[in-house]
Motif scaffolding. Structure first.
Motif, short mmCIF file in Angstrom:
data_model
loop_
_atom_site.label_atom_id
_atom_site.label_comp_id
_atom_site.label_asym_id
_atom_site.label_seq_id
_atom_site.Cartn_x
_atom_site.Cartn_y
_atom_site.Cartn_z
N HIS A 248 0.84 -1.20 0.00
CA HIS A 248 0.00 0.00 0.00
C HIS A 248 0.87 1.25 0.00
N LEU B 99 -1.29 0.38 5.86
CA LEU B 99 -2.52 0.23 6.63
C LEU B 99 -2.37 0.70 8.08
N ALA C 224 -8.31 -1.14 2.08
CA ALA C 224 -7.20 -2.09 2.00
C ALA C 224 -7.12 -2.79 0.66
N GLN D 57 -4.39 1.91 -4.83
CA GLN D 57 -3.64 2.24 -3.62
C GLN D 57 -2.43 1.36 -3.47
N LEU D 58 -2.19 0.49 -4.47
CA LEU D 58 -1.12 -0.50 -4.38
C LEU D 58 -0.01 -0.21 -5.40
#
Length: 625
Positions: free
Chosen positions: A537, A541, A561, A566-567
């Motif tokens: 990420h 997180l 998540a 977002q990765l």
């Protein structure tokens, strides 16, 4: 992302009581009451580390200064080991004689103490007045370009007193500076760096921060909760703290304060595990039970740390004001220094005296040769005089600091005059705020400015609107943030597939990626084995949890998540190095600008907060875009 390289200046303040940010200097007023219990220090405890007056001893060879560098009018910082270039007690750099009241010394600084003979715009000196013959002040200005009495750098109150201060001195005619003393005494100067004419460059650029306290031995911040022992040193980690990045830093600027010393002595700040011997130089002198501060610019040592040595034992505080880049980053024109002939910007004695808790605004842009835009920070000497009681003065960027969160100079008694230097970050509207705990008159003299972007002094657009708050201390539970889910071609596997340079190879059941080619966007490396990479990420997180995500319901946590956007797919080594670190502790070695933009965009989109240090680190990365 490219790695952010930096250097910061550290100012050490020794305090016996309250500690606050800021540095001030002004002429001593004639009606100051001299305390009867003052104990003078006979020697400033600044030793000659074996350097000579010759040209460049101990200097690192620098690239030649080009005509384009000179024409640019800007300069980069080059640190040096502390080297004595002036001592009127011994005839070094000037005749062997006490400087009389209203006398001056013209000091050749280029070609001495490791400073090059040409291309130098300014020098950084620790100037000490010792064996003072009476109350007064010391002014440092470029030879042939200043006016005696128009500014000041340090103040003394009593005969025999010793006072040091850090000075960034523009170089005048013939590579010389003039030191004028109103009250008389012996003058000493140790050079610790210089600003060399330069256009765009990677190394030596200043990255200002909102001041943050990274050391307080009274409370256990940054070191054990105990006084630094007599003849002992402590190691203080500076990179990765207070907005200073974890890499790319050559030096830091600190305001160092000493307080509660049981006996007279001195404090020295030096690179950790470096060649500088403890006790071979000093940054500030302290009298028993005194609280005193000084600005220090010091190269970082092993692991991004500095060592703080005390000859007599004392509590020590340090507030970081900014850092200087090393040569590992991308060349840029931001963070370069432009000296000006010292000029007074503020003197409240001509108007109403600031009251208790007053916040006095200062707008440097458009004055004293400073442009109206493109300025990130200014070099100030800040002076407080005629206080009604003991207290402190803090210099902070307007709208971007916490009152009482740092300090620059300390006042211990009614009627005292104290000055210190400050590298002042510009805040909202390009302003600086001077906060005084107790009513006192304030003065500010400027000696130069650092370049910035067109919105310098204000937050970059990417950071405007971000919520600033401390991180939550609610424990993080990985089970509450399910990732990866383990389903067929879940978000982690989908990220691997999307990031493949070519078409990924999937398993027979189509649920996982088994082969491909990936480029790590944060390190610039390529990897052809799926076992060498992983999806991580951008905002880890645990950070999201501590930034407001701890109040979300289960559905929103799982959604955050498992958003593919977002990765990023990075190497295992990069993932381990970054781990859960925020930008103030880690930035990538490639495209730190893009990383900062993506981080900020995600925080905005999900209404997650940032800390002040986090925001400052993002701003520093964006300034290099």
């Amino acid at each position: 992302m490219r790695r952010v390289t930096s250097c910061l200046a550290l100012s050490v303040l020794l305090v016996a009581g309250l500690a606050g940010p800021g540095l001030a200097e002004e002429p001593v007023l004639e009606d100051i009451e001299v305390p009867t219990d003052f104990v003078p220090i006979d020697d400033p405890f600044v030793l000659d580390p074996g350097a000579t007056d010759g040209g460049g001893a101990g200097a690192t060879e620098q690239p030649a200064v080009t005509e384009a560098d000179v024409a640019a009018g800007t300069s980069r910082f080059v640190p040096l080991p502390p080297t004595r270039v002036l001592d009127t007690r011994e005839g070094k750099g000037a005749p062997k004689a006490i400087v009389p009241p209203k006398g001056s010394v013209v000091l050749q600084v280029t070609g001495a103490g490791g400073v090059p003979a040409t291309g130098v715009r300014a020098v950084v000196l620790n100037v000490t007045l010792t064996s003072a013959t009476g109350p007064g002040f010391v002014q440092v200005y470029p030879t042939g370009q200043g006016v005696e009495g128009a500014s000041s750098n340090l103040n003394v109150l009593t005969r025999g007193q010793t006072v040091p201060v850090l000075v960034t001195a523009p170089v005048g005619d013939g590579g010389r500076i003039t030191l004028y003393t109103h009250g008389g005494g012996h003058l000493l100067a140790d050079v610790s760096g210089y600003f060399l004419a330069s256009g765009e460059t990677a190394a030596g650029r200043y990255r200002p921060l909102t001041p943050a306290r990274i050391l307080d031995t009274r409370t256990g911040v940054g070191a054990p909760k105990a006084m630094v022992g007599k003849g002992s040193a402590i190691t203080v980690q500076v990179t990765g703290r207070g907005g200073v990045p974890g890499s790319g830093v050559s030096a830091v600027a600190l305001n160092v304060t000493a307080t509660g010393a049981p006996a007279s002595g001195f404090v020295q700040v030096m690179p950790s595990a470096g060649s500088t011997a403890a006790g071979s130089s000093s940054n500030l002198n302290v009298v028993a039970r005194q609280t005193v501060a000084n600005l220090v610019v010091v190269p970082v040592g092993d692991g991004g740390a500095v060592d703080v040595y005390s000859s007599s034992g004392t509590h020590v505080l340090a507030d970081v004001a900014g850092w200087f880049t090393d040569d590992s980053g991308t060349p840029s024109g931001t963070g370069l220094f432009v000296p000006v002939t010292p000029e007074r910007l503020l003197d409240t004695r001509s108007g109403t005296k600031p009251g208790d808790g007053a916040q006095v605004p200062l707008s440097p842009r458009g004055k004293a040769g400073i442009p109206a835009d493109g300025v990130s920070a200014v070099v100030l000497t800040v002076t407080a005089t005629s206080p009604v009681a003991g207290g402190f003065v803090q210099v902070l960027p307007t709208g971007q600091g916490t009152v009482g969160g740092s300090s620059n100079l300390n006042l211990e008694r009614v009627g005292q005059t104290v000055a210190n230097a400050a590298l002042a970050t510009l805040g909202d509207g390009g302003g600086v705020t001077l906060y005084t705990l107790r009513s006192a008159h304030l003065l500010a003299d400027v000696a130069g400015w650092f370049t910035g972007g067109s919105t310098s002094g204000e937050l970059p657009p990417e950071l405007q609107g971000l919520r600033v708050a401390e991180r939550s201390t609610t424990p993080y539970d990985p089970a509450a943030w399910p990732f990866p889910t383990g389903s067929c071609l879940d978000t982690a596997e989908q990220a691997l597939a999307d990031a493949d340079v070519f078409e990924p190879t999937l398993s027979d059941d189509g649920c996982s990626v088994v082969d491909g080619l990936w480029r790590d966007p944060w390190a610039g490396t390529q990897h052809s084995a799926v076992e060498e990479v992983r999806a991580v990420h951008v905002v880890p997180l645990p950070n999201a949890h501590a930034s407001g995500g701890d109040t979300w319901d289960a559905a929103k946590r799982e959604q955050f998540a498992n958003v593919v956007d977002q990765l990023e797919v990075v190497s295992n080594g990069t993932a381990a190095a970054r781990a859960d670190r925020a930008p103030e502790a880690w930035l990538p070695t490639v495209d730190s600008c893009g990383y900062a933009r993506e981080w900020a965009a995600l925080k905005k989109a999900w209404d997650l907060s940032v800390t002040t240090a986090e925001r400052d680190a993002l701003a520093a990365a964006l300034a290099g875009c």
